[in-house]
Scaffold this motif. Structure first.
Motif, mmCIF file in Angstrom:
data_model
loop_
_atom_site.group_PDB
_atom_site.id
_atom_site.type_symbol
_atom_site.label_atom_id
_atom_site.label_comp_id
_atom_site.label_asym_id
_atom_site.label_seq_id
_atom_site.Cartn_x
_atom_site.Cartn_y
_atom_site.Cartn_z
ATOM 1 N N GLU A 1 0.831 -1.207 0.000
ATOM 2 C CA GLU A 1 0.000 0.000 0.000
ATOM 3 C C GLU A 1 0.867 1.258 0.000
ATOM 4 O O GLU A 1 0.601 2.213 -0.728
ATOM 5 C CB GLU A 1 -0.916 0.006 1.223
ATOM 6 C CG GLU A 1 -1.851 1.189 1.257
ATOM 7 C CD GLU A 1 -2.769 1.131 2.455
ATOM 8 O OE1 GLU A 1 -2.540 1.907 3.400
ATOM 9 O OE2 GLU A 1 -3.706 0.313 2.436
ATOM 10 N N GLU A 2 1.910 1.276 0.823
ATOM 11 C CA GLU A 2 2.811 2.426 0.877
ATOM 12 C C GLU A 2 3.518 2.627 -0.466
ATOM 13 O O GLU A 2 3.700 3.754 -0.919
ATOM 14 C CB GLU A 2 3.844 2.255 1.990
ATOM 15 C CG GLU A 2 4.832 3.385 2.109
ATOM 16 C CD GLU A 2 4.222 4.711 2.543
ATOM 17 O OE1 GLU A 2 4.846 5.757 2.263
ATOM 18 O OE2 GLU A 2 3.134 4.721 3.130
ATOM 19 N N VAL B 1 1.107 4.371 -2.748
ATOM 20 C CA VAL B 1 1.010 5.807 -2.455
ATOM 21 C C VAL B 1 2.235 6.515 -3.016
ATOM 22 O O VAL B 1 2.129 7.582 -3.620
ATOM 23 C CB VAL B 1 0.861 6.052 -0.939
ATOM 24 C CG1 VAL B 1 0.995 7.533 -0.613
ATOM 25 C CG2 VAL B 1 -0.468 5.510 -0.435
ATOM 26 N N GLY C 1 -3.757 11.549 -0.344
ATOM 27 C CA GLY C 1 -3.690 11.128 1.044
ATOM 28 C C GLY C 1 -4.966 10.451 1.503
ATOM 29 O O GLY C 1 -4.932 9.411 2.165
ATOM 30 N N HIS C 2 -6.102 11.036 1.130
ATOM 31 C CA HIS C 2 -7.390 10.463 1.523
ATOM 32 C C HIS C 2 -7.549 9.048 0.957
ATOM 33 O O HIS C 2 -7.961 8.137 1.672
ATOM 34 C CB HIS C 2 -8.532 11.361 1.051
ATOM 35 C CG HIS C 2 -9.881 10.859 1.420
ATOM 36 N ND1 HIS C 2 -10.346 10.864 2.717
ATOM 37 C CD2 HIS C 2 -10.865 10.307 0.665
ATOM 38 C CE1 HIS C 2 -11.555 10.332 2.742
ATOM 39 N NE2 HIS C 2 -11.895 10.001 1.508
ATOM 40 N N GLY C 3 -7.201 8.873 -0.316
ATOM 41 C CA GLY C 3 -7.314 7.557 -0.947
ATOM 42 C C GLY C 3 -6.358 6.537 -0.355
ATOM 43 O O GLY C 3 -6.641 5.337 -0.344
ATOM 44 N N GLY C 4 -5.231 6.996 0.150
ATOM 45 C CA GLY C 4 -4.234 6.095 0.724
ATOM 46 C C GLY C 4 -4.263 6.031 2.234
ATOM 47 O O GLY C 4 -3.393 5.410 2.854
ATOM 48 N N GLY C 5 -5.271 6.679 2.850
ATOM 49 C CA GLY C 5 -5.385 6.649 4.295
ATOM 50 C C GLY C 5 -4.301 7.438 5.016
ATOM 51 O O GLY C 5 -3.895 7.089 6.116
ATOM 52 N N ARG C 6 -3.845 8.510 4.393
ATOM 53 C CA ARG C 6 -2.798 9.350 4.977
ATOM 54 C C ARG C 6 -3.226 10.805 4.964
ATOM 55 O O ARG C 6 -4.053 11.211 4.160
ATOM 56 C CB ARG C 6 -1.504 9.193 4.187
ATOM 57 C CG ARG C 6 -0.839 7.854 4.476
ATOM 58 C CD ARG C 6 0.033 7.424 3.324
ATOM 59 N NE ARG C 6 0.626 6.130 3.567
ATOM 60 C CZ ARG C 6 -0.006 4.983 3.427
ATOM 61 N NH1 ARG C 6 -1.271 4.953 3.078
ATOM 62 N NH2 ARG C 6 0.613 3.839 3.642
ATOM 63 N N SER C 7 -2.622 11.576 5.830
ATOM 64 C CA SER C 7 -2.938 13.002 5.869
ATOM 65 C C SER C 7 -2.288 13.702 4.684
ATOM 66 O O SER C 7 -1.339 13.197 4.080
ATOM 67 C CB SER C 7 -2.430 13.622 7.174
ATOM 68 O OG SER C 7 -1.011 13.621 7.197
#
Length: 93
Positions: free
Chosen positions: A41-42, A45, A68-74
């Motif tokens: 996943e990282e 991103v 960020g939203h799609g990858g669960g990050r700020s």
């Protein structure tokens, strides 16, 4: 008179070969930077951030916030990745 027999001066430069070498260096830096992600996943991103920096049209002009939203990050975390990409590759917008 002393002549210089160093191969730098003796061999002509092959422009195609030099271009391939430089392209390989750039692609290698890109792939190494993406592979530094700890998870699949990282890495995804990171690949998306690289596209954001190089060819945003290929990701529908997505913003760092959307990435960020799609990858669960700020947005800040993704912004730091963009800065890391630019620093690692020397790519300047």
């Amino acid at each position: 008179m002393k002549t210089n027999n160093d191969s730098f001066f003796a061999e002509p430069v092959d422009a195609s070969r030099e271009a391939r070498f430089l392209a390989l260096e750039a692609i290698s830096r890109l792939l190494i930077w993406m592979a530094e992600g700890a998870s699949l996943e990282e890495r995804g991103v990171r690949a998306t951030v690289a596209l954001y920096c190089i060819r945003p049209d290929l990701i529908g002009e997505a913003t760092l916030e959307e990435i960020g939203h799609g990858g669960g990050r700020s947005r800040q975390a993704v912004h730091q990745l963009a800065d890391s990409f630019r620093e690692t590759t020397g790519f300047a917008p």
